[in-house]
Structures are given as structure tokens and as C-alpha cells.
Write a protein that holds these residues in place. Structure first.
Motif, mmCIF file in Angstrom:
data_model
loop_
_atom_site.group_PDB
_atom_site.id
_atom_site.type_symbol
_atom_site.label_atom_id
_atom_site.label_comp_id
_atom_site.label_asym_id
_atom_site.label_seq_id
_atom_site.Cartn_x
_atom_site.Cartn_y
_atom_site.Cartn_z
ATOM 1 N N ASP A 40 0.833 -1.204 0.000
ATOM 2 C CA ASP A 40 0.000 0.000 0.000
ATOM 3 C C ASP A 40 0.870 1.257 0.000
ATOM 4 O O ASP A 40 0.596 2.223 -0.721
ATOM 5 N N VAL A 41 1.917 1.235 0.822
ATOM 6 C CA VAL A 41 2.810 2.393 0.908
ATOM 7 C C VAL A 41 3.508 2.613 -0.429
ATOM 8 O O VAL A 41 3.557 3.742 -0.950
ATOM 9 N N LEU A 42 4.050 1.533 -1.016
ATOM 10 C CA LEU A 42 4.794 1.678 -2.268
ATOM 11 C C LEU A 42 3.877 2.029 -3.435
ATOM 12 O O LEU A 42 4.244 2.839 -4.300
ATOM 13 N N ALA A 43 2.690 1.435 -3.479
ATOM 14 C CA ALA A 43 1.756 1.728 -4.571
ATOM 15 C C ALA A 43 1.358 3.203 -4.556
ATOM 16 O O ALA A 43 1.298 3.860 -5.615
ATOM 17 N N LYS A 44 1.100 3.724 -3.365
ATOM 18 C CA LYS A 44 0.717 5.133 -3.263
ATOM 19 C C LYS A 44 1.921 6.037 -3.547
ATOM 20 O O LYS A 44 1.795 7.086 -4.190
ATOM 21 N N SER A 45 3.093 5.639 -3.093
ATOM 22 C CA SER A 45 4.294 6.450 -3.288
ATOM 23 C C SER A 45 4.666 6.556 -4.767
ATOM 24 O O SER A 45 5.028 7.630 -5.255
ATOM 25 N N PHE A 46 4.561 5.422 -5.501
ATOM 26 C CA PHE A 46 4.926 5.417 -6.917
ATOM 27 C C PHE A 46 3.724 5.632 -7.829
ATOM 28 O O PHE A 46 3.877 5.661 -9.050
ATOM 29 N N GLN A 47 2.543 5.745 -7.220
ATOM 30 C CA GLN A 47 1.313 6.025 -7.963
ATOM 31 C C GLN A 47 1.058 4.987 -9.057
ATOM 32 O O GLN A 47 0.792 5.306 -10.223
ATOM 33 N N VAL A 48 1.163 3.709 -8.648
ATOM 34 C CA VAL A 48 0.876 2.590 -9.549
ATOM 35 C C VAL A 48 -0.005 1.597 -8.805
ATOM 36 O O VAL A 48 -0.207 1.692 -7.587
ATOM 37 N N ASP A 49 -0.543 0.617 -9.544
ATOM 38 C CA ASP A 49 -1.366 -0.420 -8.940
ATOM 39 C C ASP A 49 -0.512 -1.350 -8.086
ATOM 40 O O ASP A 49 0.675 -1.556 -8.359
ATOM 41 N N LYS A 50 -1.108 -1.946 -7.057
ATOM 42 C CA LYS A 50 -0.366 -2.835 -6.165
ATOM 43 C C LYS A 50 0.198 -4.051 -6.900
ATOM 44 O O LYS A 50 1.220 -4.608 -6.496
ATOM 45 N N SER A 51 -0.455 -4.470 -7.981
ATOM 46 C CA SER A 51 0.045 -5.616 -8.745
ATOM 47 C C SER A 51 1.408 -5.312 -9.359
ATOM 48 O O SER A 51 2.250 -6.216 -9.501
ATOM 49 N N VAL A 52 1.629 -4.057 -9.717
ATOM 50 C CA VAL A 52 2.933 -3.660 -10.264
ATOM 51 C C VAL A 52 3.993 -3.772 -9.173
ATOM 52 O O VAL A 52 5.101 -4.274 -9.426
ATOM 53 N N ILE A 53 3.676 -3.327 -7.967
ATOM 54 C CA ILE A 53 4.604 -3.409 -6.841
ATOM 55 C C ILE A 53 4.925 -4.862 -6.536
ATOM 56 O O ILE A 53 6.098 -5.238 -6.328
ATOM 57 N N THR A 54 3.901 -5.725 -6.524
ATOM 58 C CA THR A 54 4.111 -7.164 -6.257
ATOM 59 C C THR A 54 5.074 -7.762 -7.267
ATOM 60 O O THR A 54 5.965 -8.542 -6.928
ATOM 61 N N SER A 55 4.893 -7.406 -8.546
ATOM 62 C CA SER A 55 5.755 -7.925 -9.604
ATOM 63 C C SER A 55 7.203 -7.476 -9.423
ATOM 64 O O SER A 55 8.127 -8.268 -9.566
#
Length: 217
Positions: free
Chosen positions: A197-212
Motif C-alpha cells: 500500500d505504501v509503495l503503490a501510493k508512493s509510486f502512484q501505480v497499482d499494487k500488482s505492479v509493486i508485487t511484480s
């Protein structure tokens, strides 16, 4: 008068804080690192008895050997710090040989305790560093053999081989233990991991991108 005294005191305090922010000058000829000692470590390793020092404590062989660049980023750092040369202890300097495959990079990273000056030995490199917030200005240049470039302490910087063959550089750093904090590894490979959640909001991308991305680290 009181204001002048206050101003002088503030100036002296700031000056002292700047002075102690960097490694102090040694108070002896040398302090060969004694990794086996149980003594308290303060800004360096405990000193070996100077009578036991030999030339081997101040020597390193292998700087001519190319690093293995067969990795995802195509870059390999060979450090020469107090771990390799115990005689560097307390002197506030270190070196690093860096090898680059064609199009290889040393990803954006920082050295929290050192300014770095890089010299190109072979090939051509695109190098640069970013100034701090709020400007985040990129200062970059293409370097060729014999060129040098400075990366200020603590600022994010990178190198990329833009030539057609292998490239080699040599870096000098103003600390015996400069430290390195690779941005991608720190952000996406932390242990335990930073919340998606923190990274998705920080990079303004979907959480699936962060997971990948996290899966790669």
C-alpha cells in the motif's frame, strides 16, 4: 552585544557539527585493523599492536582482474576498503574497481559516508547524480577514457556503459567504509518488505505492479 554573542555561538556550533560529520584525522602513524579484537569499535576497527604490522597489512593484489558482469544489471564492483586492506583503518579512504558489460549499469545508489570521484580507465560512461528535494535536478555527462567525475556525498548517482565494448572505471571514496544503499534493492527488497500500500501510493501505480517488482528482489 547579546545578539552578537548568540550569533557567534550558533556559528561555532554549526562549524563543530560540520567538522565531526566526517572521519577524524588519525592520532598515530597507522592503526591496522584487528578484526579479532573484542575492544569497542568507534569510527573504525580496533588497532593491532603496531609492532606486529607487516607490509601485507597495507597491500592488495587483484585490481587488474576484471569483475564478472554476468548479472542482471551488467555491472560489477570490486571494493578495496578496510576489509581488503587492514592498514586503511582510520585513514578515511577507499577504492573500487567497476566493470561494465556493454549497456551495463551500476543502478542508482548512494554512499551515506563518502564523496566519490570516478575515473574512466576504458570505454565510455554516462554518469550522473540527482540533487536533493525539491529540485531533484539531474547533473549528468558522458565520460571517456581519462575523464573524471565527482559524486557528492549522500546523493543518488548512477553509471551506464554507452560504448560498444567493455568499460572499466576506478573510484576513490572519502571513507574507509563508505557504505552503499542501492535504491531499488532498499525499496523493493527490504526485509521485512515495505507495505505494498505504501509503495503503490508512493509510486502512484497499482499494487500488482509493486508485487511484480518486489518478486525480482
Amino acid at each position: 552585544m547579546a545578539n552578537q554573542i548568540l550569533l557567534l555561538t550558533t556559528f561555532l556550533a554549526m562549524t563543530c557539527s560540520l567538522v565531526v560529520a566526517f572521519e577524524p584525522s588519525p592520532l598515530q602513524d597507522f592503526c591496522v585493523a584487528d578484526a579479532t579484537s573484542s575492544a569497542t569499535r568507534v569510527n573504525g576497527l580496533p588497532c593491532l599492536d603496531s609492532k606486529l604490522a607487516t607490509a601485507e597489512h597495507f597491500f592488495f593484489s587483484g585490481l587488474h582482474i576484471p569483475g564478472n558482469t554476468s548479472n542482471p544489471v551488467g555491472g560489477k564492483v570490486t571494493p578495496i576498503n578496510v576489509a581488503q586492506i587492514p592498514g586503511l583503518n582510520t585513514f578515511g579512504i577507499s577504492l573500487a574497481r567497476i566493470d561494465y558489460a556493454p549497456m551495463g549499469v551500476i543502478p542508482p545508489h548512494t554512499h551515506p559516508r563518502a564523496t566519490e570521484i570516478l575515473t574512466v580507465l576504458e570505454g565510455s560512461l554516462d554518469v550522473g547524480f540527482m540533487t536533493s528535494n525539491p529540485d531533484n535536478k539531474l547533473i549528468s555527462k558522458v565520460l571517456n577514457k581519462g575523464d573524471a567525475f565527482v559524486f557528492p556525498v549522500g546523493l543518488i548517482h548512477y553509471q551506464k556503459n554507452v560504448g560498444t565494448g567493455m568499460a572499466v572505471s576506478l573510484s576513490s571514496l572519502s571513507s574507509q567504509n563508505p557504505g552503499v544503499n542501492t535504491i531499488a534493492n532498499a525499496v523493493f527488497g527490504s526485509n521485512p518488505p515495505i507495505s505494498e500500500d505504501v509503495l503503490a501510493k508512493s509510486f502512484q501505480v497499482d499494487k500488482s505492479v509493486i508485487t511484480s517488482i518486489q518478486a525480482k528482489f
